[in-house]
Design a protein around this motif. Sequence first.
Motif, PDB file in Angstrom:
ATOM      1  N   GLY A  74      -3.865 -44.529  -1.663  1.00  0.00           N
ATOM      2  CA  GLY A  74      -4.736 -44.331  -1.336  1.00  0.00           C
ATOM      3  C   GLY A  74      -6.196 -45.374  -1.864  1.00  0.00           C
ATOM      4  O   GLY A  74      -5.230 -46.409  -2.518  1.00  0.00           O
ATOM      5  N   TYR A  75      -7.535 -45.463  -2.104  1.00  0.00           N
ATOM      6  CA  TYR A  75      -7.828 -47.327  -2.342  1.00  0.00           C
ATOM      7  C   TYR A  75      -8.926 -46.301  -3.512  1.00  0.00           C
ATOM      8  O   TYR A  75     -10.391 -45.353  -3.069  1.00  0.00           O
ATOM      9  N   GLN A 103       3.214 -59.554  -0.105  1.00  0.00           N
ATOM     10  CA  GLN A 103       2.642 -60.605  -0.972  1.00  0.00           C
ATOM     11  C   GLN A 103       2.540 -60.314  -2.490  1.00  0.00           C
ATOM     12  O   GLN A 103       2.781 -60.940  -3.535  1.00  0.00           O
ATOM     13  N   LYS A 104       2.567 -59.247  -2.403  1.00  0.00           N
ATOM     14  CA  LYS A 104       2.101 -58.397  -3.572  1.00  0.00           C
ATOM     15  C   LYS A 104       3.571 -58.701  -4.778  1.00  0.00           C
ATOM     16  O   LYS A 104       3.952 -57.926  -6.075  1.00  0.00           O
ATOM     17  N   GLU A 160     -11.399 -46.513  -6.438  1.00  0.00           N
ATOM     18  CA  GLU A 160     -11.885 -47.864  -8.060  1.00  0.00           C
ATOM     19  C   GLU A 160     -12.294 -47.290  -8.816  1.00  0.00           C
ATOM     20  O   GLU A 160     -10.891 -47.466 -10.098  1.00  0.00           O
ATOM     21  N   THR A 218     -12.512 -54.223  -0.676  1.00  0.00           N
ATOM     22  CA  THR A 218     -11.260 -54.230  -0.140  1.00  0.00           C
ATOM     23  C   THR A 218     -10.126 -54.756  -1.308  1.00  0.00           C
ATOM     24  O   THR A 218      -9.007 -54.589  -1.110  1.00  0.00           O
ATOM     25  N   LEU A 244      -1.178 -47.060  -7.316  1.00  0.00           N
ATOM     26  CA  LEU A 244      -2.044 -47.031  -6.813  1.00  0.00           C
ATOM     27  C   LEU A 244      -2.267 -47.877  -5.433  1.00  0.00           C
ATOM     28  O   LEU A 244      -2.171 -49.263  -6.338  1.00  0.00           O
ATOM     29  N   GLY A 245      -2.210 -47.515  -3.982  1.00  0.00           N
ATOM     30  CA  GLY A 245      -2.048 -48.847  -3.168  1.00  0.00           C
ATOM     31  C   GLY A 245      -2.245 -47.590  -2.342  1.00  0.00           C
ATOM     32  O   GLY A 245      -1.734 -46.887  -2.108  1.00  0.00           O
ATOM     33  N   LEU A 246      -2.181 -49.300  -1.541  1.00  0.00           N
ATOM     34  CA  LEU A 246      -2.760 -49.111   0.017  1.00  0.00           C
ATOM     35  C   LEU A 246      -2.067 -50.408   0.881  1.00  0.00           C
ATOM     36  O   LEU A 246      -2.371 -51.132   0.067  1.00  0.00           O
ATOM     37  N   TRP A 276     -15.771 -54.175 -16.264  1.00  0.00           N
ATOM     38  CA  TRP A 276     -14.901 -53.440 -17.011  1.00  0.00           C
ATOM     39  C   TRP A 276     -14.887 -53.437 -18.213  1.00  0.00           C
ATOM     40  O   TRP A 276     -14.661 -55.048 -18.924  1.00  0.00           O
ATOM     41  N   LEU A 290     -11.553 -60.250  -3.287  1.00  0.00           N
ATOM     42  CA  LEU A 290     -13.145 -61.619  -3.179  1.00  0.00           C
ATOM     43  C   LEU A 290     -14.594 -60.231  -3.130  1.00  0.00           C
ATOM     44  O   LEU A 290     -15.353 -60.940  -3.629  1.00  0.00           O
ATOM     45  N   ALA A 315      -8.978 -46.457 -10.578  1.00  0.00           N
ATOM     46  CA  ALA A 315      -8.218 -47.561 -11.108  1.00  0.00           C
ATOM     47  C   ALA A 315      -8.527 -48.158 -12.670  1.00  0.00           C
ATOM     48  O   ALA A 315      -7.786 -48.378 -13.287  1.00  0.00           O
ATOM     49  N   LEU A 336      -7.200 -60.405  -9.944  1.00  0.00           N
ATOM     50  CA  LEU A 336      -8.079 -60.394 -10.573  1.00  0.00           C
ATOM     51  C   LEU A 336      -7.718 -58.948 -12.081  1.00  0.00           C
ATOM     52  O   LEU A 336      -8.109 -58.540 -13.558  1.00  0.00           O
ATOM     53  N   ASP A 388     -14.817 -58.480  -5.969  1.00  0.00           N
ATOM     54  CA  ASP A 388     -15.072 -58.518  -6.629  1.00  0.00           C
ATOM     55  C   ASP A 388     -15.933 -59.490  -7.410  1.00  0.00           C
ATOM     56  O   ASP A 388     -16.452 -59.557  -7.879  1.00  0.00           O
TER      57      ASP A 388
HETATM   58  P1  ADP Z   1      -6.584 -59.122  -4.065  1.00  0.00           P
HETATM   59  O1  ADP Z   1      -7.404 -59.502  -3.742  1.00  0.00           O
HETATM   60  O2  ADP Z   1      -5.001 -60.434  -3.738  1.00  0.00           O
HETATM   61  O3  ADP Z   1      -5.752 -57.567  -3.076  1.00  0.00           O
HETATM   62  P2  ADP Z   1      -6.810 -59.132  -7.208  1.00  0.00           P
HETATM   63  O4  ADP Z   1      -5.787 -58.899  -8.247  1.00  0.00           O
HETATM   64  O5  ADP Z   1      -7.805 -60.419  -6.882  1.00  0.00           O
HETATM   65  O6  ADP Z   1      -5.694 -58.606  -5.175  1.00  0.00           O
HETATM   66  O7  ADP Z   1      -7.828 -58.240  -6.882  1.00  0.00           O
HETATM   67  C1  ADP Z   1      -8.041 -56.575  -6.541  1.00  0.00           C
HETATM   68  C2  ADP Z   1      -8.832 -55.887  -6.435  1.00  0.00           C
HETATM   69  O8  ADP Z   1      -8.411 -54.298  -5.783  1.00  0.00           O
HETATM   70  C3  ADP Z   1      -9.169 -55.015  -8.096  1.00  0.00           C
HETATM   71  O9  ADP Z   1     -10.078 -54.707  -8.430  1.00  0.00           O
HETATM   72  C4  ADP Z   1      -8.111 -53.733  -7.977  1.00  0.00           C
HETATM   73  O10 ADP Z   1      -8.476 -53.182  -8.983  1.00  0.00           O
HETATM   74  C5  ADP Z   1      -8.156 -53.878  -6.641  1.00  0.00           C
HETATM   75  N1  ADP Z   1      -7.824 -53.002  -6.204  1.00  0.00           N
HETATM   76  C6  ADP Z   1      -6.144 -52.887  -4.999  1.00  0.00           C
HETATM   77  N2  ADP Z   1      -6.295 -51.808  -4.537  1.00  0.00           N
HETATM   78  C7  ADP Z   1      -6.835 -50.939  -5.116  1.00  0.00           C
HETATM   79  C8  ADP Z   1      -6.863 -49.598  -4.613  1.00  0.00           C
HETATM   80  N3  ADP Z   1      -5.656 -49.304  -3.969  1.00  0.00           N
HETATM   81  N4  ADP Z   1      -7.349 -48.879  -5.817  1.00  0.00           N
HETATM   82  C9  ADP Z   1      -8.307 -49.010  -6.421  1.00  0.00           C
HETATM   83  N5  ADP Z   1      -8.105 -50.547  -6.341  1.00  0.00           N
HETATM   84  C10 ADP Z   1      -7.741 -51.502  -5.085  1.00  0.00           C
END
Ligand code: ADP
Length: 485
Positions: free
Chosen positions: A358-359, A308-309, A361, A17, A331-333, A257, A20, A364, A385, A22
Amino acid sequence: MLKVLFVASEAHPLIKTGGLGDVAGSLPAALQAQGCEVRLLLPGYRAAIERAGPVTTVARIASPQLAGHIHLLECRLPDTEVTAWLADYGPAYDRAGGPYLDPLGHPWEDNAERFALLAHVAAAIALGQAGVSWQPDVVHANDWQTGLTPVFMMNAAQRPATVFTIHNLAYQGLFDQAMLARLGLPESLWTPQALEFHGQLSFIKGGLVFCDMLSTVSPTYAREIQTPDLGFGLDGLLRYRTDRLVGILNGIDDKEWDPAHDPQISRNYDFNRIREKLTNKRALQVEYGLTPDPRAPLIGMVSRLVRQKGVDLALASVPYLLQGPAQLVFLGLGDRDYENTLQALAKRHPGRVAARIGYDEAAAHRIESGADMFLMPSRFEPCGLNQLYSLRYGTVPIVRRVGGLADTVVDATEENQRAATATGIVFDGDSPAALVAALARALSLYRDPNRWVSLMVRGMQQDFSWRASAQRYIDLYHSARQLHH
Ligand code: ADP
Ligand code: GLC
């Protein structure tokens, strides 16, 4: 060979999610590359088991709190040599929805039980009570979901050393007092010196109070969490344990990456072929219905949509950005309000603003490869990250000077540009005006191609691989073992 049980509630690509996922998906392999023997323990969520492919059952574990057994399923963490164990217990994990939230976005009502179960399994393995013939020298737990791990090992005559990593202190796993007994924990733990936190049961305190060593994911965040501002009520405890707390910067999976080989983007590139990035920019503009103008500065943001963001700051800066040629893709959720506002903005400004809720990968990766700039105005950021991925992809990060952002991005001051160290835009303060000023600086640099390209290239040349940080974790494991014996 140092044996490490790495316990987490998510790990890419089995389940993720946020960051963490990653870290838990890439640090174990990096530790193994440096000579550790790692087992990764995760909850057996339905989605994770589906993604795991072939599994074998290696143990059946009982718990006094549960009917039936927990099955320990073994698989390979995809694309690595790491053995992963999934704690399979259907009533807790076999359901549709996310690891923490139900399909409507509310925390699962039984989260305390679900994650106590994970900690219970970790402790059973650590103490040789799980029926597997492998026992760790060190148990490395991560975030509140694993906080009870050392608690369940407390009374053992012999136990491995324990390490707890804070990825985000804002999430603490707080539950009603009654949960203490429900989880079979002794009344003696109900004190502020142990698991009580202002009248609630705190999972994260299990890790913070009882582990031999503590770490967090950047040196700056390690200092910040010892202050009332960013300590979320736990700064006193962290100051008390300051000699046990270190900050170790996250690394990135530099195969996953890597703009030169990423199969999920339109055109591969590196700093010698930086113009090729424009193909990805065009593809991104087309994908999101933005005007396909190669000269329009394209700003991306990929994020959990939470306070937070600094999503509110980003939103507040949009009117300013729309006065010039900039384009935005989100892009976000997360929080419904942010989701709705973003969607409304995109509707009002087609061709200029795009939002995808949405989520995703792959999406992103496409945003990292196609955008010119990446926005991360976080109020706090343990490590982050996305700014590291952005640097790697030549997508200049615009970040607030907090936590890991402060530790990884070097501001493009005149001086840093002359010294050839600048990699992005770093700003102070948390007002919309501060972000707008940072954006103005970024846009002015963007209009100067020589300066801009040197920023991009310098970012791409930074090394944020796990090599150095994995070694620091190994040092940390040794300290934990020394302190514990
Ligand atoms: P956090 O863990 O606080 O969310 P980080 O920057 O450490 O922040 O990591 C976020 C990770 O989650 C990254 O790999 C980012 O690409 C991914 N991510 C966050 N939101 C999305 C999304 N909506 N779709 C795809 N990947 C996402
Ligand atoms: C947390 C933090 C983020 C960090 C990630 C991995 O989710 O919010 O800053 O990068 O954990 O450690």
